[in-house]
Each structure stands twice: as structure tokens, then as C-alpha cells.
Design an enzyme around this catalytic site. Structure first.
Site, PDB file in Angstrom:
ATOM      1  N   SER A 127       5.007  -7.246   1.611  1.00  0.00           N
ATOM      2  CA  SER A 127       5.827  -7.260   0.402  1.00  0.00           C
ATOM      3  C   SER A 127       4.968  -6.852  -0.787  1.00  0.00           C
ATOM      4  O   SER A 127       3.777  -6.586  -0.662  1.00  0.00           O
ATOM      5  CB  SER A 127       6.404  -8.655   0.175  1.00  0.00           C
ATOM      6  OG  SER A 127       5.357  -9.510  -0.233  1.00  0.00           O
ATOM      7  N   LYS A 128       5.613  -6.849  -1.929  1.00  0.00           N
ATOM      8  CA  LYS A 128       4.983  -6.473  -3.203  1.00  0.00           C
ATOM      9  C   LYS A 128       3.633  -7.177  -3.414  1.00  0.00           C
ATOM     10  O   LYS A 128       2.702  -6.618  -3.967  1.00  0.00           O
ATOM     11  CB  LYS A 128       5.973  -6.885  -4.301  1.00  0.00           C
ATOM     12  CG  LYS A 128       5.801  -6.186  -5.604  1.00  0.00           C
ATOM     13  CD  LYS A 128       6.388  -4.801  -5.623  1.00  0.00           C
ATOM     14  CE  LYS A 128       5.464  -3.852  -6.307  1.00  0.00           C
ATOM     15  NZ  LYS A 128       5.568  -2.481  -5.924  1.00  0.00           N
ATOM     16  N   ARG A 129       3.582  -8.444  -2.992  1.00  0.00           N
ATOM     17  CA  ARG A 129       2.340  -9.211  -3.194  1.00  0.00           C
ATOM     18  C   ARG A 129       1.131  -8.546  -2.571  1.00  0.00           C
ATOM     19  O   ARG A 129      -0.004  -8.791  -2.960  1.00  0.00           O
ATOM     20  CB  ARG A 129       2.421 -10.559  -2.462  1.00  0.00           C
ATOM     21  CG  ARG A 129       3.254 -11.520  -2.944  1.00  0.00           C
ATOM     22  CD  ARG A 129       3.270 -12.842  -2.234  1.00  0.00           C
ATOM     23  NE  ARG A 129       3.744 -12.807  -0.865  1.00  0.00           N
ATOM     24  CZ  ARG A 129       3.020 -13.105   0.154  1.00  0.00           C
ATOM     25  NH1 ARG A 129       1.755 -13.424   0.009  1.00  0.00           N
ATOM     26  NH2 ARG A 129       3.532 -13.069   1.368  1.00  0.00           N
TER      27      ARG A 129
END
Ligand code: GLU
Length: 493
Positions: free
Chosen positions: A253-255
Site C-alpha cells: 500500500s501507500k505506506r
């Protein structure tokens, strides 16, 4: 010639193309190219709240950029269109009516709030949040009552007890129980088809033979098989790809940094490299010699698309999750940067020079090829061009004096270099080589002792592209100027 194998990539334009979805598109593409079939692009845009036109355009641009060309789709048409679900709502309604008439579906008047309340109640009791079938046997009077009060029904498909089995091409035999599912909505109360229903109707009418998609859709598959059976369609074969995880083993994900194809493109990854890397996420290729010079990495990991197609088979797709490794993607990208046709690489580099502050429109293109060629051995992504552009475009070099001034030998090296360069009519990569070896012989220095003073004098820094390439690119006049300026700095300390 097509052998009637037909696959589809069916993105929902509720965001930009995620790297996981790009991998799904790629595996569909590899499978269909290997089998000489047709690749269909279908836009699943019935979630009117989250869908945006710019996402659809972005997704299409990104798949195009990756080079995954499709045979039928919203832009190019085909015999089974339209290929945008928002343009097929009547078709879904028609099939839902058929199920209603056949007694395989029913109208449900339960309100969203009511359903939500019941769902929470079940979850709090740790029970599966399935619909309780309340409207299955609604009396005519009750139904008429709801209608009179202006309540619009959704349409639910009846799921009977029993087992649903299928042979997943990646995961093997899968078994689900109808009793775990509950009756599910196929047409929402606003008359728009739910995902499962639209996908089944489209897959059947578009004659899709194989559905290759992410494992997150596994629980939809038994529902889709039941719908196929109820409507008299043959189910396609299914292949569910494992998830892509970040280094911490949670879903990518974005993280974890960049996650959309567009972000990778903006950072200066080449589409061939992204494709090559994605193909290795969950698929292992048979041994194949790497083409990258001095490549390192695993044998057979650097493979252009035609070779990936040739070697691809769904049997070698793993059901274990794949871990996204940015270092490996960067390494693969650097191999493609080193091997790319220099004129093409230069074209791709233009925006990155502009970002680095270079007024690229004023620069001679042939000379720029040389600059790019000098830089490319030192970078893993094109956005790193800005680390080195200054060497070639900024003549106001600030020399780190101490390493030069302290060292009498360095002073001598610069003197010799200036003499040798002045003696040449024109500098080329060959003369650069010759100059360096002549100085080496004369002064009896080698390695860093010889190269570092030259590097610092010419570039103002201690690292960077190969010296002979720098010498070649800078040319006689600029080299002399830079040596003189370095000599001045030394004299002034
Ligand atoms: N629109 C769905 C998605 O983007 C496609 C699922 C499928 O391939 O059936 O996840």
C-alpha cells in the site's frame, strides 16, 4: 490466428492503476499472448460515487505505457461491446428480470440501515454477516405495501445450500458452501448492477474463457459460478493470483512508498523494466541467460517481454504471496537503462533534465546523447539524472580544494592533463583514453591517486560517471577552462 481463448482486464476506475492491478493485467496479457488469444479491456464503472473519468483515462494511459495492447476495448470497440459497464445497464437489468421471472431471484425491500444493523449484530456474535433471507418469501400484500410507500427494491439472488467447487488454475481445487453466503444483491435499488452480476453477464456475453485476477476476488468466484449456472452460462476457468506484499509482509500500500504505475513512470522507471519486474512477482521463469552487462542478480531475471511471453506458463505461477522488492526493481531498471537505444533513452530523459533545471531546448541533441550515455551507468532511475546533470551543464564548479591542494602530485596531474589536452586538436572518447594512459605512464600514478584530482578538477565532486566519458563530453575548451579554474583555486589556498 486466435484460438478463441479470451481474457479480460477489468479495472474499476476508482483510483489510478495500482502496481498489483498492473501485475494482473500483465499476467492476463502473458497468458493470452502465449496462447494466441484475444485480450479485452473492460471498464467496470458502475460505482458512480467513486468512479472518475480521470482515473479511467489514467488507467488506460498506464496500460498503454506498459505496452500491454488490447484487442477489444472502449476505445477501439470490438464485436462484444460496449466495453464500459455504465453503457450496459439495460443488459444487466434484462438478465436480472429473467432471474426474477425464473424464480431464482427476488425483490428485497430491506433498508440500508436495517441491513447494516443486522450485519453488525451478527458480527458482534462472531457469526458470518450473511443476509437472513427476510424478503425471500414476502407476501404480495407486504410487497405492494412497500411499493406504495415508495420503497424501491433491490434484487437478490437466491443461494441454496450445497457445495460449489472449482479447479483454480493457480490454487487447485477450491470448495465453498452456499450456506456461508446468504442471498446477495445483483441489482441495487437504484437499478444499477452489483459487481458480481455485471461481471458474470459480461464475462459470458464477451465469451471470456479465462478469468485471471487477484486473490482478493476469490470469495466472489462461488457467487459468480452460481450465477452462471442459474443463467445457463458456462463458467470460465479461474486463476487467482496471490497478493503482493510490502517488505513488512502486509499488503502493499501507500505506506510502502510508490504504488501506482504513474508514480513509477514519474520517477523514471522504464516500462520494460516495470513489466520485467512485475512478471517475476509470483511467476518463476525457467533459466535464461541475462543480457545485462555486469548485471548481477539472479540468472534469467532480466528478460524482455517477448521472452517472458515465450517462457510464461500459468503452471509456474505460485500461490504464495509475492514480496515487492524495490531494490530489485531498481536493479532491473538500471539494466534496462544501460541497454536502451541511446536516442530513445535521451528522449525519455528530456523531462528529467528539465526538472534538473536544464533548458533542454537549447541543447544539441547529438551532444545530449553523449551526456546521457555518460550518466546512464551511474543511475538506477531517470530521476537521478539531476544528481549528475550539473557536471555537464554548470560551468561554475566549486572545487573542494583540500583534496587537491594538499597533494603535490595532484598539482602535477592537472598540469600534465592540461598540456596533453592542449596538444589534441579535438577530444574524443578514444583520445580521452589515450590522454589518461599517457599521464599514468609519465607520472607513474594509478587508480584513485591519478583519477581523483582529475575528477575533482573537472566536476567539482568525488564521484560520478566514467572519467573518459566526462572528458569526451566536456571537450577541449571546457576541460582547459575547468583545469585552469581548479589551478587558480589551488593557488589561492
Ligand atoms: N473491477 C474489478 C476490480 O477492479 C475486477 C474484478 C475481476 O477481475 O473480476 O477489482
Amino acid at each position: 490466428m486466435s484460438n478463441n481463448i479470451r481474457v479480460r482486464f477489468a479495472p474499476s476506475p476508482t483510483g489510478y492503476l495500482h502496481i498489483g492491478n498492473a501485475r494482473t493485467a500483465l499476467f492476463n496479457y502473458l497468458f493470452v499472448k502465449k496462447n494466441n488469444g484475444s485480450f479485452i479491456l473492460r471498464i467496470e464503472d458502475t460505482d458512480f460515487v467513486r468512479v472518475k473519468k480521470e482515473y479511467e483515462e489514467g488507467i488506460i494511459a498506464d496500460i498503454e505505457w506498459l505496452g500491454l495492447d488490447w484487442d477489444e476495448g472502449p476505445d477501439c470497440g470490438g464485436s462484444y461491446g460496449p466495453y464500459r459497464q455504465s453503457e450496459r445497464l439495460d443488459i444487466y437489468k434484462d438478465y436480472a428480470d429473467r432471474l426474477l421471472k425464473g424464480g431464482k431471484a427476488y425483490k428485497c425491500f430491506c433498508s440500508g440501515d436495517e441491513l447494516e444493523r443486522k450485519r453488525k449484530e451478527l458480527l458482534s456474535k462472531r457469526l458470518p454477516p450473511r443476509y437472513d433471507g427476510r424478503c425471500r418469501n414476502l407476501s404480495r400484500e407486504d410487497a405492494a405495501n412497500y411499493k406504495q410507500n415508495g420503497i424501491k427494491p433491490s434484487i437478490r439472488f437466491m443461494v441454496e445450500d450445497g457445495t460449489i467447487e472449482f479447479d483454480d488454475m493457480v490454487r487447485g481445487k477450491m470448495t465453498f458452501k452456499g450456506s456461508d453466503m446468504g442471498d446477495f444483491v445483483i441489482l441495487r435499488s437504484d437499478g444499477v448492477s452489483a459487481y458480481n452480476f455485471a461481471a458474470v453477464v459480461d464475462d459470458a456475453l464477451m465469451k471470456i474463457t479465462h478469468v485471471i485476477r487477484g486473490e482478493d476476488h476469490l470469495s466472489n468466484t462461488p457467487r459468480q459460478i452460481l450465477l452462471n449456472q442459474a443463467m445457463g452460462f458456462d463458467s470460465p476457468r479461474f486463476a487467482h493470483l496471490s497478493m503482493i506484499l510490502g517488505p513488512d509482509k502486509s499488503r502493499l500500500s501507500k505506506r510502502h512508498g510508490a504504488e501506482s504505475v504513474a508514480e513509477f513512470r514519474e520517477e523514471g522507471y522504464l516500462p520494460e523494466a516495470v513489466i520485467n519486474y512485475l512478471s517475476l512477482l509470483g511467476w518463476s521463469n525457467p533459466p535464461h541467460p541475462p543480457f545485462a552487462k555486469g548485471g548481477g542478480g539472479g540468472i534469467g531475471e532480466i528478460m524482455p517481454l517477448p521472452d517472458i511471453i515465450k517462457n510464461f506458463s500459468i503452471e509456474r505461477v505460485s500461490k504464495s504471496p509475492a514480496v515487492f522488492d524495490i531494490k530489485k526493481l531498481r536493479w532491473i531498471n538500471s539494466a534496462y537503462i544501460r541497454n536502451k537505444d541511446i536516442a530513445e533513452l535521451t528522449e525519455l530523459s528530456l523531462p528529467f533534465f528539465t526538472k534538473a533545471g536544464v533548458r533542454i531546448e537549447t541543447v544539441d541533441r547529438q551532444w545530449l546523447h553523449k551526456v546521457v550515455d555518460a550518466i546512464r551507468g551511474n543511475i538506477e532511475t531517470l530521476s537521478e539524472i539531476d544528481k549528475y546533470a550539473g557536471i555537464f551543464f554548470d560551468d561554475n564548479i566549486i572545487h573542494p580544494i583540500p583534496p587537491l591542494a594538499k597533494d603535490g602530485e595532484a598539482v602535477e596531474v592537472l598540469k600534465l592533463l592540461k598540456e596533453r589536452v592542449e596538444a589534441e586538436e579535438r577530444i574524443t572518447e578514444d583520445t580521452a583514453d589515450k590522454i589518461l594512459s599517457d599521464i599514468k605512464e609519465k607520472i607513474n600514478l594509478k587508480g584513485k591517486k591519478l583519477m581523483m584530482p582529475i575528477r575533482i578538477a573537472l566536476t567539482g565532486r568525488t564521484d560520478g560517471p566514467e572519467l573518459k566519458k566526462i572528458i569526451d563530453v566536456l571537450g577541449k575548451e571546457r576541460i582547459i577552462k575547468r583545469i585552469e579554474s581548479a589551478q587558480k583555486s589551488i593557488a589561492n589556498t
